[in-house]
Design a protein around this motif. Structure first.
Motif, short mmCIF file in Angstrom:
data_model
loop_
_atom_site.label_atom_id
_atom_site.label_comp_id
_atom_site.label_asym_id
_atom_site.label_seq_id
_atom_site.Cartn_x
_atom_site.Cartn_y
_atom_site.Cartn_z
N VAL A 27 0.85 -1.20 0.00
CA VAL A 27 0.00 0.00 0.00
C VAL A 27 0.88 1.25 0.00
N MET A 56 -4.12 3.61 -5.11
CA MET A 56 -5.19 4.17 -4.32
C MET A 56 -5.96 5.20 -5.14
N VAL A 78 -8.61 -0.58 0.45
CA VAL A 78 -7.64 -1.68 0.54
C VAL A 78 -8.38 -3.00 0.72
N GLY A 94 2.90 -1.26 4.27
CA GLY A 94 2.45 0.10 4.00
C GLY A 94 3.57 1.10 4.18
N GLY A 98 0.45 5.19 3.65
CA GLY A 98 0.00 3.81 3.47
C GLY A 98 0.18 2.99 4.74
#
Length: 261
Positions: A27, A56, A78, A94, A98
């Motif tokens: 992420v 994203m 997510v 992340g 993130g």
């Protein structure tokens, strides 16, 4: 490449790399897309792994709504990607903002999260910036000069080629995402949720001027039960770009040593 829809109908694009039984979702943070993971992915041993790499909302090839950039919405995005990728259980990696999102997911759905790797993560409590820095960051949409200034402040071992790739990627992030996601990650506001996290957690710190190791130990590691800190000297805020081989080694070691086979 694949896509799915968020709860509000926004298109969410993601890539899948590898075909292993263990799913790892990468992420990205503010100002960039999933492309920020490319150098790391090239250096990871993918044996047994399936990487899921979303863009994203507002970034990369995902949809660009004018609103809907709260941390809760982004964290739910997510989970929407995880569901679309048929990932019932997964590890989350992340970076920066993130890192906030994966902490939210791990607290919201602890039964699904096998492990957490937090690279230079923004704390759940947020990270307010001084007014001059906040102004630079929040108004940077569409400005190559401001993006270059931000990366110059944030990074310590970024090659000219890597900097140009990050600037190019960041220039494609929507204005709404730049502004509203900035407001979201600086405000934070969910430190009370961290007690629900049960997954093994590794926090990676570097020589990041904004998020130094001592700060992350107090603001993040101490708040998550059983969390550990790894310090990687040298790089600044983007270790997966500045030092991808060493960052990949840290992630691989965590996967091998901290999670069930």
């Amino acid at each position: 490449m694949a896509s799915t829809s968020a709860k509000d109908g926004t298109s969410l694009h993601y890539r899948v790399v590898g075909e292993g039984p263990r799913t790892v979702i990468l992420v990205h943070g503010w100002m960039v897309s999933g492309a920020v993971w490319d150098a790391l992915v090239e250096r990871l041993d993918l044996t047994g792994l399936r990487l899921v790499i979303p863009d994203m909302r507002g970034a990369g090839q995902s949809g660009r709504p004018e609103t809907g950039y709260s941390l809760e919405t982004l964290a739910n995005d997510v989970l929407s990607v995880a569901d679309a990728a048929d990932a019932r259980r997964f590890t989350l990696v992340g970076h920066s903002m993130g890192g906030q999102l994966v902490k939210w997911v791990a607290a919201q759905a602890p039964e699904r999260v096998e492990g957490l790797v937090l690279l230079n993560t923004v704390p759940a409590a947020g990270l307010p910036l001084p007014p001059d820095a906040a102004g630079l960051f929040r108004t940077s949409a569409g400005s190559r000069e401001q993006k270059q200034t931000i990366l110059g402040l944030a990074c310590k071992q970024l090659s000219p080629e890597a900097q140009e790739a990050l600037v190019k990627d960041s220039m494609d992030v929507s204005k709404a995402a730049i502004e509203q996601v900035f407001d979201a990650w600086t405000a934070g506001g969910f430190a009370d949720k961290l007690a629900a996290i049960t997954a093994p957690t590794l926090v990676v710190a570097t020589d990041d001027a904004f998020l130094p190791a001592a700060f992350l130990r107090e603001a993040v590691v101490s708040k998550i039960r059983g969390a550990r800190l790894a310090y990687l000297p040298g790089p600044g805020h983007y270790p997966q770009v500045e030092r991808p081989a060493e960052t990949a080694a840290l992630v691989s070691a965590f996967l091998a040593g901290s999670l069930p086979a």
